[in-house]
Design a protein around this motif. Structure first.
Motif, PDB file in Angstrom:
ATOM      1  N   PHE A  78       8.915 -18.048 111.080  1.00  0.00           N
ATOM      2  CA  PHE A  78       8.572 -18.096 109.652  1.00  0.00           C
ATOM      3  C   PHE A  78       9.825 -17.870 108.805  1.00  0.00           C
ATOM      4  CE2 PHE A  78       3.929 -16.512 110.395  1.00  0.00           C
ATOM      5  CZ  PHE A  78       3.655 -17.680 111.070  1.00  0.00           C
ATOM      6  N   GLU A  79      10.636 -16.887 109.194  1.00  0.00           N
ATOM      7  CA  GLU A  79      11.854 -16.586 108.443  1.00  0.00           C
ATOM      8  C   GLU A  79      12.792 -17.793 108.432  1.00  0.00           C
ATOM      9  OE1 GLU A  79      13.415 -13.056 110.301  1.00  0.00           O
ATOM     10  OE2 GLU A  79      11.667 -11.871 109.709  1.00  0.00           O
ATOM     11  N   ASN A  80      12.911 -18.463 109.580  1.00  0.00           N
ATOM     12  CA  ASN A  80      13.771 -19.647 109.655  1.00  0.00           C
ATOM     13  C   ASN A  80      13.270 -20.762 108.745  1.00  0.00           C
ATOM     14  OD1 ASN A  80      15.379 -18.337 111.529  1.00  0.00           O
ATOM     15  ND2 ASN A  80      14.368 -19.283 113.284  1.00  0.00           N
ATOM     16  N   ILE A  81      11.971 -20.948 108.705  1.00  0.00           N
ATOM     17  CA  ILE A  81      11.397 -21.990 107.843  1.00  0.00           C
ATOM     18  C   ILE A  81      11.613 -21.648 106.372  1.00  0.00           C
ATOM     19  CG2 ILE A  81       9.223 -23.042 107.067  1.00  0.00           C
ATOM     20  CD1 ILE A  81       8.322 -22.820 110.080  1.00  0.00           C
ATOM     21  N   LEU A  82      11.342 -20.400 105.998  1.00  0.00           N
ATOM     22  CA  LEU A  82      11.438 -19.997 104.591  1.00  0.00           C
ATOM     23  C   LEU A  82      12.869 -20.010 104.067  1.00  0.00           C
ATOM     24  CD1 LEU A  82       8.817 -17.114 104.518  1.00  0.00           C
ATOM     25  CD2 LEU A  82       8.559 -19.425 103.604  1.00  0.00           C
ATOM     26  N   THR A  83      13.851 -19.980 104.956  1.00  0.00           N
ATOM     27  CA  THR A  83      15.251 -20.019 104.528  1.00  0.00           C
ATOM     28  C   THR A  83      15.898 -21.386 104.784  1.00  0.00           C
ATOM     29  OG1 THR A  83      15.973 -19.083 106.643  1.00  0.00           O
ATOM     30  CG2 THR A  83      15.591 -17.529 104.831  1.00  0.00           C
ATOM     31  N   SER A  84      15.107 -22.349 105.224  1.00  0.00           N
ATOM     32  CA  SER A  84      15.648 -23.673 105.552  1.00  0.00           C
ATOM     33  C   SER A  84      15.905 -24.500 104.291  1.00  0.00           C
ATOM     34  CB  SER A  84      14.694 -24.425 106.472  1.00  0.00           C
ATOM     35  OG  SER A  84      13.531 -24.817 105.763  1.00  0.00           O
ATOM     36  N   ASP A 102       8.705 -28.375  96.137  1.00  0.00           N
ATOM     37  CA  ASP A 102       8.431 -27.847  94.801  1.00  0.00           C
ATOM     38  C   ASP A 102       7.846 -26.433  94.919  1.00  0.00           C
ATOM     39  OD1 ASP A 102       5.495 -27.872  94.860  1.00  0.00           O
ATOM     40  OD2 ASP A 102       5.641 -30.051  94.693  1.00  0.00           O
ATOM     41  N   GLU A 103       7.831 -25.745  93.807  1.00  0.00           N
ATOM     42  CA  GLU A 103       7.440 -24.337  93.795  1.00  0.00           C
ATOM     43  C   GLU A 103       6.021 -24.115  94.328  1.00  0.00           C
ATOM     44  OE1 GLU A 103       7.137 -20.705  90.602  1.00  0.00           O
ATOM     45  OE2 GLU A 103       8.707 -22.214  90.289  1.00  0.00           O
ATOM     46  N   ALA A 104       5.097 -24.999  94.010  1.00  0.00           N
ATOM     47  CA  ALA A 104       3.711 -24.860  94.469  1.00  0.00           C
ATOM     48  C   ALA A 104       3.643 -24.957  96.000  1.00  0.00           C
ATOM     49  CB  ALA A 104       2.824 -25.916  93.832  1.00  0.00           C
ATOM     50  N   GLN A 105       4.389 -25.895  96.578  1.00  0.00           N
ATOM     51  CA  GLN A 105       4.396 -26.033  98.037  1.00  0.00           C
ATOM     52  C   GLN A 105       5.040 -24.813  98.697  1.00  0.00           C
ATOM     53  OE1 GLN A 105       6.364 -29.894  97.926  1.00  0.00           O
ATOM     54  NE2 GLN A 105       4.611 -30.794  98.996  1.00  0.00           N
ATOM     55  N   GLN A 106       6.122 -24.328  98.106  1.00  0.00           N
ATOM     56  CA  GLN A 106       6.786 -23.127  98.631  1.00  0.00           C
ATOM     57  C   GLN A 106       5.828 -21.939  98.607  1.00  0.00           C
ATOM     58  OE1 GLN A 106      10.400 -22.410  96.436  1.00  0.00           O
ATOM     59  NE2 GLN A 106      11.487 -24.132  97.375  1.00  0.00           N
ATOM     60  N   GLN A 107       5.144 -21.783  97.497  1.00  0.00           N
ATOM     61  CA  GLN A 107       4.207 -20.664  97.334  1.00  0.00           C
ATOM     62  C   GLN A 107       3.067 -20.762  98.353  1.00  0.00           C
ATOM     63  OE1 GLN A 107       4.616 -18.063  95.360  1.00  0.00           O
ATOM     64  NE2 GLN A 107       2.681 -17.092  95.897  1.00  0.00           N
ATOM     65  N   ALA A 108       2.524 -21.966  98.535  1.00  0.00           N
ATOM     66  CA  ALA A 108       1.409 -22.160  99.466  1.00  0.00           C
ATOM     67  C   ALA A 108       1.837 -21.815 100.896  1.00  0.00           C
ATOM     68  CB  ALA A 108       0.902 -23.599  99.392  1.00  0.00           C
ATOM     69  N   GLN A 128      13.619 -25.225 100.771  1.00  0.00           N
ATOM     70  CA  GLN A 128      14.201 -25.079  99.437  1.00  0.00           C
ATOM     71  C   GLN A 128      14.036 -26.354  98.602  1.00  0.00           C
ATOM     72  OE1 GLN A 128      15.095 -22.024  98.573  1.00  0.00           O
ATOM     73  NE2 GLN A 128      14.762 -21.371 100.683  1.00  0.00           N
ATOM     74  N   LEU A 129      13.904 -27.498  99.282  1.00  0.00           N
ATOM     75  CA  LEU A 129      13.742 -28.773  98.573  1.00  0.00           C
ATOM     76  C   LEU A 129      12.301 -29.021  98.114  1.00  0.00           C
ATOM     77  CD1 LEU A 129      15.973 -31.063 100.818  1.00  0.00           C
ATOM     78  CD2 LEU A 129      16.518 -30.175  98.526  1.00  0.00           C
TER      79      LEU A 129
END
Length: 135
Positions: free
Chosen positions: A25-31, A38-44, A35-36
């Motif tokens: 999860f950490e690797n995905i969230l920092t990939s 949108d904010e809604a997808q990141q939040q979900a 980062q590319l």
């Protein structure tokens, strides 16, 4: 690469283990890919990972285990048989022909670290799931 083979003391596994950290999860969230988004997808995705970490556990009894999985956006509880073979934890799901293997990279009275073993090719994934004893 030094291969380490040792036998696990099954008594140390008995009890409930709660997930508190997932390197995947950490690797995905920092990939960069994350980062590319949108904010809604990141939040979900961040909320999904948080839900999994909050609800994921293994509870090892003498020869059975109660554990959780994430299916259809929900945490579900499952039951299985478990055993160890050297430094490998094997869990066979009851009511389904499904066996998952994990390399135990750390086990003591308070910590359990697992690396999933790919069922297709037997290769060990790089990322660890880290659990703390709850009982």
């Amino acid at each position: 690469m030094l291969l380490q083979f040792y036998s696990i003391n099954d008594d140390l596994l008995y009890g409930k283990w709660k997930l508190y950290r997932s390197e995947s999860f950490e690797n995905i969230l920092t990939s960069k890919n994350f980062q590319l988004q949108d904010e809604a997808q990141q939040q979900a995705l961040a909320e999904t990972f948080s839900k999994i970490i909050d609800g994921y556990f293994y509870d090892f009894k003498k020869d059975t285990a109660v554990f959780t999985d994430f299916k259809n956006y929900e945490i579900i509880e499952l039951k299985g048989l478990w055993w160890t073979d050297g430094d490998t934890l094997i869990i066979g799901q009851i009511n389904k022909i499904s066996v998952q293997k994990y390399l135990i990279t750390e086990l003591n009275k308070s910590e359990l670290h697992l690396k999933m073993i790919n069922p297709r090719d037997g290769l060990v994934f790089k990322s660890r799931m880290m659990f703390k004893r709850e009982d």
